[in-house]
Design a protein around this motif. Structure first.
Motif, short mmCIF file in Angstrom:
data_model
loop_
_atom_site.label_atom_id
_atom_site.label_comp_id
_atom_site.label_asym_id
_atom_site.label_seq_id
_atom_site.Cartn_x
_atom_site.Cartn_y
_atom_site.Cartn_z
N GLN A 132 0.84 -1.18 0.00
CA GLN A 132 0.00 0.00 0.00
C GLN A 132 0.88 1.25 0.00
N GLY A 136 4.01 -0.01 -2.05
CA GLY A 136 4.10 -0.26 -3.48
C GLY A 136 5.41 0.25 -4.06
N THR A 140 8.23 -1.99 -6.19
CA THR A 140 8.93 -1.65 -7.43
C THR A 140 10.44 -1.74 -7.23
N LEU A 155 -0.26 -4.00 -5.93
CA LEU A 155 0.04 -2.66 -5.45
C LEU A 155 -1.26 -1.85 -5.37
N THR A 156 -1.42 -1.08 -4.29
CA THR A 156 -2.58 -0.22 -4.15
C THR A 156 -2.11 1.20 -3.85
N GLY A 158 0.28 2.74 -5.13
CA GLY A 158 1.71 2.68 -4.83
C GLY A 158 2.63 2.46 -6.01
N LEU A 159 2.24 2.89 -7.21
CA LEU A 159 3.18 2.87 -8.33
C LEU A 159 3.96 4.18 -8.32
N ALA A 366 -2.07 -3.59 -10.18
CA ALA A 366 -1.98 -2.35 -9.43
C ALA A 366 -3.30 -1.59 -9.48
N SER A 380 2.13 7.27 -12.17
CA SER A 380 1.87 5.86 -11.88
C SER A 380 1.64 5.07 -13.16
#
Length: 421
Positions: A132, A136, A140, A155-156, A158-159, A366, A380
Motif C-alpha cells: 500500500q 508499493g 517496485t 500494489l494499491t 503505490g506505483l 496495481a 503511476s
C-alpha cells in the motif's frame, strides 16, 4: 519464535538480526520483526508479504480478520513486516540519537533486503507481495533488485514516479490537491471562510496546543493531508464546524478543537515519516533540498506566506514535509539536524532499475486512483508501462486509502486480474 491463536488462525512471530548497512555486514546490526498469520490447515500455502505505507509506520495490528486480509488468507499465509525503524523492529524515535548516515539506511532498498532475509530464513524459493502506498514503492524496488523471487505483486496506490525529478512530483501533488481542495470548498461552501478565519486568528493571537507549544497557521494548514482520504471532506467539515468560542469577551479556539488539531499535526506516532519522507524520492547526484517547501512557493494558494485575508486562493497543504516542522513539533526536535543533512545528501543509490522491471517474470496488478493527491496518476501509469506485465485497475471510486476503505473488494479484483498467470 512465539506462536499463539487469534481469530481462528495461528499467529507466529519472527525476528531477525540484520546489518543496518548491508554493504558493511560486519558493522552494527538492528532487529527486524514480522508477524505471520497462518490459516488452519494452511501451513503449506504460499506466502504473501504485506508492505505498509509510510515511510515510517509498522504493519497493521489485526483486531480481527477482515478487510483485505480475509480474502488473501483464503489462498495465502500472510507475513506482516514491521519495516526497519518501525514497530517492534528497532524503532526510530526523535530521542534515539540516530545519525543521518544511519537514517539513510532505512530506505526501500534495505527494506527489501530485510524481506529477502526473512524469505531465506523461511526456506521459500519465491513469494508474493502486497504493498500500500510506500509499500508499493518498495515492491517496485523489490522487482528491480530481486525479480526472480516474486511470484505475484499487488500494489494499491503505490506505483512510484520512476525517473521523475522530485520537484516535478511535488508540482503534481500540489496540483492534484488544488483540484481536491476546490471540490471540498464546493461541497462545504463555508469551509474556505472558516479556514481563512482560523489562520488569520492564529497569525494574530497565541493559541497553545495541549502539548504546550504555540500553534502556528502554517502548521495548522498541514491538516489538509486529510483531503487525500476517502472520508476527508466529512472529517474536516466536522472539525471546522465550530472551532471558536468566547472566553470572558475574547475570541478563542476551543480546547476540543485544539486537541483534535494537535493530534493531526504531531508526528509523535511516526517521527521517521517526517525525517525520511522526501528521501524516498532521492536518487544519485541530486539533493532533495526540501522540495515540497520550495515548490509550494510556485503554486498559488499554497505559499507559506499566503495571506488568508487577501482575495487570491488559499489552501491547506497535504502530504508535504517542511523544515520548520522540526522546530515547531516537539516530537521532531531531536531529528532536525539529521533531516537537514538528508535533504542535502547527494549519494543515495537509485532505487529502481527500468531494465529489470521490463523483464520481471512476476505478474503485477496495481490499483491506480485517478484522483490520488499523494501518488500522481500520470506518473503511476508511466511506471506501469515500464513493467513487463502490469495490469492496472484504474478507478476514481477511491482516494489514496482505498485499501483501508474497501480492501476486500480491491484485492479480489486485483487477484482476478492475475489469476490466469
Amino acid at each position: 519464535m512465539n506462536s499463539y491463536r487469534r481469530f481462528g488462525h495461528t499467529f507466529i512471530e519472527h525476528t531477525l538480526e540484520v546489518p543496518l548497512d548491508y554493504s558493511r555486514p560486519e558493522g552494527e546490526t538492528i532487529t527486524v520483526y514480522a508477524r505471520e498469520i497462518q490459516p488452519d490447515g494452511g501451513a503449506d500455502l504460499p506466502m504473501l508479504v504485506y508492505l505498509q505505507g509510510g515511510p515510517g509506520f509498522p504493519a497493521p495490528r489485526p483486531t480481527g480478520i477482515d478487510g483485505w486480509m480475509a480474502p488473501m488468507l483464503e489462498k495465502y499465509r500472510l507475513l506482516l513486516l514491521d519495516q526497519r525503524g518501525t514497530g517492534r523492529s528497532t524503532r526510530v524515535d526523535a530521542s534515539s540519537g540516530w545519525s543521518a548516515d544511519q537514517l539513510a539506511q532505512l530506505r526501500a532498498d534495505n527494506i527489501c533486503r530485510d524481506a529477502e532475509a526473512f524469505r531465506e530464513m523461511l526456506g521459500l524459493e519465491r513469494w508474493s507481495l502486497l504493498g500500500q502506498s510506500f509499500g508499493g514503492f518498495c515492491i517496485t524496488t523489490y522487482c528491480s533488485m530481486f525479480p526472480d523471487r516474486i511470484e505475484r505483486a499487488y500494489l494499491t496506490g503505490g506505483l512510484p514516479a520512476v525517473g521523475t525529478p522530485i520537484d516535478d512530483i511535488y508540482r503534481a501533488t500540489y496540483s492534484a490537491l488544488r483540484r481536491r481542495h476546490e471540490q471540498f470548498y464546493q461541497q462545504f461552501p463555508w469551509a474556505e471562510s472558516r479556514i481563512r478565519e482560523i489562520c488569520h486568528h492564529l497569525d494574530q493571537s497565541e493559541e497553545t496546543l495541549l502539548t504546550g507549544e504555540r500553534l502556528s497557521s502554517r502548521r495548522f494548514r498541514t491538516i489538509g493531508i486529510e483531503l487525500g482520504r476517502g472520508s476527508g471532506f466529512d472529517t474536516l467539515g466536522y472539525l471546522l464546524e465550530e472551532p471558536f468560542h468566547t472566553v470572558w469577551g475574547e475570541k478563542r479556539l476551543r480546547s476540543d478543537f485544539l486537541l483534535d488539531v494537535g493530534q493531526r499535526v504531531s508526528f509523535a506516532g511516526g517521527p521517521l515519516y517526517a525525517a525520511m519522507h522526501e528521501a524516498i524520492y532521492a536518487g544519485p547526484g541530486e539533493a532533495t533540498r526540501w522540495s515540497a517547501h520550495r515548490i509550494r512557493e510556485e503554486m498559488a494558494g499554497f505559499e507559506e506566506g499566503a495571506d488568508p485575508n487577501e482575495t487570491g486562493p488559499f489552501y491547506l497543504t497535504g502530504e508535504h514535509i517542511f523544515p520548520w516542522q522540526f522546530d515547531e513539533d516537539p516530537a521532531l526536535h531531536g531529528l532536525k539536524t539529521q533531516a537537514q543533512e538528508l535533504a542535502e545528501r547527494t549519494d543515495f543509490p537509485s532505487l529502481y532499475d527500468i531494465s529489470a522491471l521490463s523483464a520481471v517474470p512476476a505478474v503485477v496488478a496495481a490499483a491506480v486512483y485517478v484522483d490520488d493527491v499523494f501518488v500522481p496518476f500520470s506518473y503511476s501509469m508511466n511506471t506501469a508501462a515500464m513493467y513487463r506485465d502490469a495490469r492496472t485497475l484504474v478507478t476514481n471510486q477511491y482516494q489514496h486509502d482505498g485499501l483501508r476503505v474497501d480492501g476486500a473488494k480491491i484485492v479480489r479484483e486485483l487477484d482476478n486480474m492475475v489469476s490466469d498467470h
